[in-house]
Design a protein around this motif. Structure first.
Motif, PDB file in Angstrom:
ATOM      1  N   VAL A  68     -21.179  77.094  -5.220  1.00 34.52           N
ATOM      2  CA  VAL A  68     -22.540  77.620  -5.303  1.00 34.52           C
ATOM      3  C   VAL A  68     -23.545  76.477  -5.358  1.00 34.52           C
ATOM      4  O   VAL A  68     -23.415  75.562  -6.155  1.00 34.52           O
ATOM      5  CB  VAL A  68     -22.722  78.560  -6.525  1.00 34.52           C
ATOM      6  N   PRO A  69     -24.565  76.524  -4.506  1.00 36.28           N
ATOM      7  CA  PRO A  69     -25.518  75.427  -4.447  1.00 36.28           C
ATOM      8  C   PRO A  69     -26.693  75.530  -5.409  1.00 36.28           C
ATOM      9  O   PRO A  69     -27.362  74.546  -5.678  1.00 36.28           O
ATOM     10  CB  PRO A  69     -26.021  75.488  -3.006  1.00 36.28           C
ATOM     11  N   ASP A  70     -26.952  76.749  -5.921  1.00 36.89           N
ATOM     12  CA  ASP A  70     -28.147  76.903  -6.752  1.00 36.89           C
ATOM     13  C   ASP A  70     -28.086  78.180  -7.585  1.00 36.89           C
ATOM     14  O   ASP A  70     -27.180  78.994  -7.450  1.00 36.89           O
ATOM     15  CB  ASP A  70     -29.413  76.892  -5.891  1.00 36.89           C
ATOM     16  N   ARG A  71     -29.088  78.339  -8.435  1.00 44.21           N
ATOM     17  CA  ARG A  71     -29.177  79.471  -9.362  1.00 44.21           C
ATOM     18  C   ARG A  71     -29.212  80.818  -8.626  1.00 44.21           C
ATOM     19  O   ARG A  71     -28.609  81.789  -9.063  1.00 44.21           O
ATOM     20  CB  ARG A  71     -30.434  79.310 -10.224  1.00 44.21           C
ATOM     21  N   ARG A  72     -29.906  80.895  -7.495  1.00 39.97           N
ATOM     22  CA  ARG A  72     -30.006  82.167  -6.773  1.00 39.97           C
ATOM     23  C   ARG A  72     -28.626  82.662  -6.342  1.00 39.97           C
ATOM     24  O   ARG A  72     -28.358  83.858  -6.391  1.00 39.97           O
ATOM     25  CB  ARG A  72     -30.898  82.016  -5.548  1.00 39.97           C
ATOM     26  N   THR A  73     -27.773  81.737  -5.920  1.00 38.91           N
ATOM     27  CA  THR A  73     -26.441  82.141  -5.488  1.00 38.91           C
ATOM     28  C   THR A  73     -25.628  82.650  -6.669  1.00 38.91           C
ATOM     29  O   THR A  73     -24.922  83.659  -6.565  1.00 38.91           O
ATOM     30  CB  THR A  73     -25.716  80.963  -4.803  1.00 38.91           C
ATOM     31  N   VAL A  74     -25.730  81.970  -7.806  1.00 44.81           N
ATOM     32  CA  VAL A  74     -25.032  82.434  -9.017  1.00 44.81           C
ATOM     33  C   VAL A  74     -25.512  83.836  -9.371  1.00 44.81           C
ATOM     34  O   VAL A  74     -24.694  84.729  -9.639  1.00 44.81           O
ATOM     35  CB  VAL A  74     -25.265  81.463 -10.204  1.00 44.81           C
ATOM     36  N   ASP A  75     -26.802  84.042  -9.360  1.00 44.92           N
ATOM     37  CA  ASP A  75     -27.345  85.350  -9.716  1.00 44.92           C
ATOM     38  C   ASP A  75     -26.923  86.431  -8.716  1.00 44.92           C
ATOM     39  O   ASP A  75     -26.779  87.594  -9.079  1.00 44.92           O
ATOM     40  CB  ASP A  75     -28.870  85.285  -9.820  1.00 44.92           C
ATOM     41  N   PRO A  84     -25.396  79.376 -22.307  1.00 44.69           N
ATOM     42  CA  PRO A  84     -24.606  78.142 -22.326  1.00 44.69           C
ATOM     43  C   PRO A  84     -23.991  77.826 -20.951  1.00 44.69           C
ATOM     44  O   PRO A  84     -23.950  76.666 -20.533  1.00 44.69           O
ATOM     45  CB  PRO A  84     -23.523  78.412 -23.369  1.00 44.69           C
ATOM     46  N   ALA A  85     -23.540  78.855 -20.242  1.00 44.76           N
ATOM     47  CA  ALA A  85     -22.989  78.640 -18.900  1.00 44.76           C
ATOM     48  C   ALA A  85     -24.074  78.143 -17.952  1.00 44.76           C
ATOM     49  O   ALA A  85     -23.859  77.222 -17.160  1.00 44.76           O
ATOM     50  CB  ALA A  85     -22.352  79.917 -18.372  1.00 44.76           C
ATOM     51  N   ARG A  86     -25.264  78.724 -18.042  1.00 44.36           N
ATOM     52  CA  ARG A  86     -26.377  78.275 -17.195  1.00 44.36           C
ATOM     53  C   ARG A  86     -26.740  76.819 -17.493  1.00 44.36           C
ATOM     54  O   ARG A  86     -27.033  76.047 -16.579  1.00 44.36           O
ATOM     55  CB  ARG A  86     -27.601  79.165 -17.389  1.00 44.36           C
ATOM     56  N   ALA A  87     -26.697  76.444 -18.760  1.00 46.52           N
ATOM     57  CA  ALA A  87     -26.998  75.057 -19.134  1.00 46.52           C
ATOM     58  C   ALA A  87     -25.975  74.103 -18.509  1.00 46.52           C
ATOM     59  O   ALA A  87     -26.350  73.027 -18.015  1.00 46.52           O
ATOM     60  CB  ALA A  87     -27.024  74.908 -20.643  1.00 46.52           C
ATOM     61  N   ALA A  91     -26.706  71.188 -15.732  1.00 40.35           N
ATOM     62  CA  ALA A  91     -26.344  69.805 -16.057  1.00 40.35           C
ATOM     63  C   ALA A  91     -25.490  69.157 -14.974  1.00 40.35           C
ATOM     64  O   ALA A  91     -25.607  67.956 -14.726  1.00 40.35           O
ATOM     65  CB  ALA A  91     -25.621  69.757 -17.400  1.00 40.35           C
ATOM     66  N   PHE A  92     -24.647  69.968 -14.308  1.00 32.89           N
ATOM     67  CA  PHE A  92     -23.721  69.382 -13.359  1.00 32.89           C
ATOM     68  C   PHE A  92     -24.082  69.592 -11.899  1.00 32.89           C
ATOM     69  O   PHE A  92     -23.368  69.138 -11.026  1.00 32.89           O
ATOM     70  CB  PHE A  92     -22.297  69.904 -13.647  1.00 32.89           C
ATOM     71  N   TRP A  93     -25.208  70.258 -11.607  1.00 37.47           N
ATOM     72  CA  TRP A  93     -25.633  70.389 -10.209  1.00 37.47           C
ATOM     73  C   TRP A  93     -26.170  69.095  -9.745  1.00 37.47           C
ATOM     74  O   TRP A  93     -26.874  68.354 -10.130  1.00 37.47           O
ATOM     75  CB  TRP A  93     -26.663  71.497 -10.042  1.00 37.47           C
TER      76      TRP A  93
END
Length: 93
Positions: A68-75, A84-87, A91-93
């Motif tokens: 997954v490249p970004d937050r939109r894909t995760v969502d 905590p998972a989002r943090a 941190a690692f992107w």
């Protein structure tokens, strides 16, 4: 099934184009990595994910790994992601 020899850098563009075409039609693509081969499918296409599971013998209900490249894909893929998972993701992107 189509096999493309992508050892020559001149073939990389056409090889990537063909992989994108296959994935967009719900097909599977074998992708070489640094140590093994991976099997790729479009994560937003349920039939492709099911084909991936059948092909690899993955147990029902066991989700495949998804890059997954970004937050939109995760969502788009996950129903609930804890803070905590989002943090960790950030941190690692």
């Amino acid at each position: 099934m189509k096999v493309m020899d992508c050892q020559d850098p001149a073939s990389w563009g056409p090889g990537l184009d063909e992989a994108v075409n296959v994935l967009s039609r719900g097909g599977l693509v074998v992708v070489p990595t640094d140590t093994v081969y991976g099997l790729a499918a479009e994560a937003f296409t349920p039939a492709a994910v099911a084909a991936l599971a059948r092909t690899t013998g993955r147990a029902a209900g066991t989700p495949p790994a998804v890059l997954v490249p970004d937050r939109r894909t995760v969502d788009g893929l996950c129903a609930d992601v804890s803070e905590p998972a989002r943090a960790l993701l950030e941190a690692f992107w």
